[in-house]
Design a protein around this motif. Structure first.
Motif, mmCIF file in Angstrom:
data_model
loop_
_atom_site.group_PDB
_atom_site.id
_atom_site.type_symbol
_atom_site.label_atom_id
_atom_site.label_comp_id
_atom_site.label_asym_id
_atom_site.label_seq_id
_atom_site.Cartn_x
_atom_site.Cartn_y
_atom_site.Cartn_z
ATOM 1 N N GLN B 62 18.344 -10.390 -5.239
ATOM 2 C CA GLN B 62 17.425 -10.648 -4.130
ATOM 3 C C GLN B 62 15.998 -10.864 -4.639
ATOM 4 O OE1 GLN B 62 18.566 -7.764 -1.074
ATOM 5 N NE2 GLN B 62 20.376 -8.976 -0.638
ATOM 6 N N HIS B 66 13.956 -14.228 -3.721
ATOM 7 C CA HIS B 66 12.652 -14.197 -3.066
ATOM 8 C C HIS B 66 11.505 -14.630 -3.980
ATOM 9 C CE1 HIS B 66 13.828 -12.523 0.770
ATOM 10 N NE2 HIS B 66 14.556 -11.602 0.155
ATOM 11 N N TYR B 129 8.583 5.642 -3.924
ATOM 12 C CA TYR B 129 9.460 4.870 -3.024
ATOM 13 C C TYR B 129 9.168 5.234 -1.561
ATOM 14 C CZ TYR B 129 13.671 2.593 -1.249
ATOM 15 O OH TYR B 129 14.533 1.760 -0.567
ATOM 16 N N LYS B 130 9.082 6.530 -1.298
ATOM 17 C CA LYS B 130 8.830 6.979 0.076
ATOM 18 C C LYS B 130 7.476 6.475 0.580
ATOM 19 C CE LYS B 130 9.842 11.498 0.708
ATOM 20 N NZ LYS B 130 10.149 12.867 0.209
ATOM 21 N N ILE B 132 5.799 3.762 -0.384
ATOM 22 C CA ILE B 132 5.811 2.310 -0.111
ATOM 23 C C ILE B 132 6.658 2.018 1.138
ATOM 24 C CG2 ILE B 132 6.364 0.003 -1.032
ATOM 25 C CD1 ILE B 132 4.185 1.173 -2.679
ATOM 26 N N MET B 133 7.750 2.772 1.295
ATOM 27 C CA MET B 133 8.630 2.524 2.444
ATOM 28 C C MET B 133 7.894 2.765 3.760
ATOM 29 S SD MET B 133 12.483 3.771 3.201
ATOM 30 C CE MET B 133 12.179 5.512 3.262
ATOM 31 N N THR B 134 7.005 3.755 3.771
ATOM 32 C CA THR B 134 6.308 4.058 5.024
ATOM 33 C C THR B 134 5.099 3.152 5.256
ATOM 34 O OG1 THR B 134 5.207 5.825 3.830
ATOM 35 C CG2 THR B 134 7.022 6.472 5.245
ATOM 36 N N ASP B 135 4.690 2.403 4.237
ATOM 37 C CA ASP B 135 3.678 1.358 4.475
ATOM 38 C C ASP B 135 4.299 0.353 5.418
ATOM 39 O OD1 ASP B 135 1.898 2.350 2.754
ATOM 40 O OD2 ASP B 135 2.137 0.847 1.182
ATOM 41 N N ASN B 136 3.569 0.015 6.444
ATOM 42 C CA ASN B 136 4.142 -0.978 7.354
ATOM 43 C C ASN B 136 4.095 -2.355 6.724
ATOM 44 O OD1 ASN B 136 4.905 0.708 9.451
ATOM 45 N ND2 ASN B 136 2.775 0.862 10.117
ATOM 46 N N GLY B 137 5.042 -3.173 7.128
ATOM 47 C CA GLY B 137 4.963 -4.565 6.749
ATOM 48 C C GLY B 137 5.712 -4.915 5.477
ATOM 49 N N PHE B 138 5.765 -6.197 5.242
ATOM 50 C CA PHE B 138 6.494 -6.766 4.131
ATOM 51 C C PHE B 138 5.556 -7.637 3.321
ATOM 52 C CE2 PHE B 138 9.759 -5.263 6.816
ATOM 53 C CZ PHE B 138 10.856 -5.047 6.015
ATOM 54 N N ALA B 144 10.251 -6.083 0.538
ATOM 55 C CA ALA B 144 9.729 -4.811 1.009
ATOM 56 C C ALA B 144 8.783 -4.193 -0.015
ATOM 57 C CB ALA B 144 10.887 -3.868 1.320
ATOM 58 N N LEU B 146 9.780 -2.921 -2.728
ATOM 59 C CA LEU B 146 10.484 -1.726 -3.191
ATOM 60 C C LEU B 146 11.509 -1.996 -4.283
ATOM 61 C CD1 LEU B 146 11.212 -0.173 0.322
ATOM 62 C CD2 LEU B 146 9.848 0.915 -1.469
ATOM 63 N N GLY B 147 11.809 -3.265 -4.523
ATOM 64 C CA GLY B 147 12.928 -3.636 -5.388
ATOM 65 C C GLY B 147 12.901 -2.969 -6.759
#
Lengths: 125, 181
Positions: B62, B66, B129-130, B132-138, B144, B146-147
């Motif tokens: 992915q 991307h 990871y947590k 970045i995950m809670t940052d809104n948006g892409f 994300a 996060l890869g």
């Protein structure tokens, strides 16, 4: 509201959200390239559901794999459902299942529990 | 003759299970994942190692889908978005390895990102990871962000990477993630 039913594919999970009895299940794989296309309708359905939820909503999650872009949307599902817990006389239960050998999936359940502050029941199967 | 025997022997010597070169699109990703699973089935690889290999392969493919750039490679005339991906193993580990063209402009940012990830402990990677995950948006490319963090988390080994400068504007990005058996 009608039950939200989505069949599983090789890249997307099954979804079975029953608004009458409040039993919600999601499981399988979530590895699509375009996660937004998959999750947008589920999130829209939840937006409606949380306005008049069942007395108890039990969300059972048993994911085998999910990709990083799905992880953000899964967090979003929890955030929507958390609204139920703030309503009087409504209850939310979350059960996070992980396979016996899958320590990462257990940790991921713990991470979502920390991030959402929803009481999770994390169970090995 | 280009020597296909040489090619297959080289692949065998390197323990290659799956090698693909070309454009990476959703259809190709789906087929490559199926092929990888068939290989892992044939090798009777199960449990945590199998999950980590599969997971890292998903994220790598992915990433290519991307982030691989369409570039005119010096020496070629036609623009190309071709990438390469391989899954190989030795006695110690599986390796998911990729290569793709990038604009040199992103090299610095990507290097900083990867070197930051490599500097973190296992627990710090989990916290990162947590966060970045809670940052809104892409990201602008629909990722994300996060890869690589997730790859590091699943690999539990330092991420290996290298940039080959092809011109002032274009470079080739080599990446390898190791999954110990």
């Amino acid at each position: 509201m009608k039950t939200l039913l989505i069949e599983k594919t090789r890249q997307t999970p099954y979804v079975d959200f029953n608004p009458e009895n409040g039993l919600f299940k999601i499981g399988g794989r979530s590895i699509p390239e375009n996660t937004f296309a998959f999750y947008e309708s589920i999130i829209a359905w939840l937006d409606e559901y949380v306005k008049q939820p069942a007395d108890t909503t039990r969300f059972e999650v048993h994911l085998e794999y999910f990709n990083t872009s799905s992880s953000k949307f899964i967090l979003e599902l929890f955030r929507k459902l958390r609204q139920i817990d703030q309503l009087p006389e409504k209850k939310l239960e979350v059960v996070w299942y992980y396979d016996k050998d899958d320590e990462e999936m257990m940790e991921t359940g713990e991470d979502y529990r920390d991030l959402t502050e929803i009481p999770f029941d994390i169970r090995e199967v | 003759m280009s020597g296909t025997y040489h090619t297959i022997k080289k692949m065998e010597n390197e323990g290659a299970l799956l090698v693909y070169s070309g454009e990476v699109n959703p259809d190709i990703i789906s087929r490559l994942l199926q092929l990888a699973e068939d290989k892992l089935d044939a090798l009777e690889i199960t449990g945590g190692v199998r999950k980590r290999v599969f997971h890292i392969l998903v994220e790598c493919l992915q990433n290519l889908y991307h982030h691989a750039e369409t570039v005119v490679v010096p020496g070629n005339n036609l623009p190309s978005r071709d990438s390469v991906v391989q899954l190989r193993r030795d006695d110690e580990a599986f390796y998911v390895e990729t290569g793709n063209y990038l604009l040199t402009a992103v090299k610095e940012k990507l290097t900083a990102h990867l070197s930051k990830i490599n500097s973190l402990s296992k627990e710090q990677v989990r916290e990162y990871y947590k966060n970045i995950m809670t940052d809104n948006g892409f990201t602008a490319k629909g990722g994300a962000g996060l890869g690589f963090i997730d790859i590091a988390r699943k690999s539990e080994e330092p991420l290996q990477y290298n940039f080959i400068d092809l011109s002032n504007d274009v470079c080739f990005f080599e990446f390898s993630a190791k999954i110990k058996i």
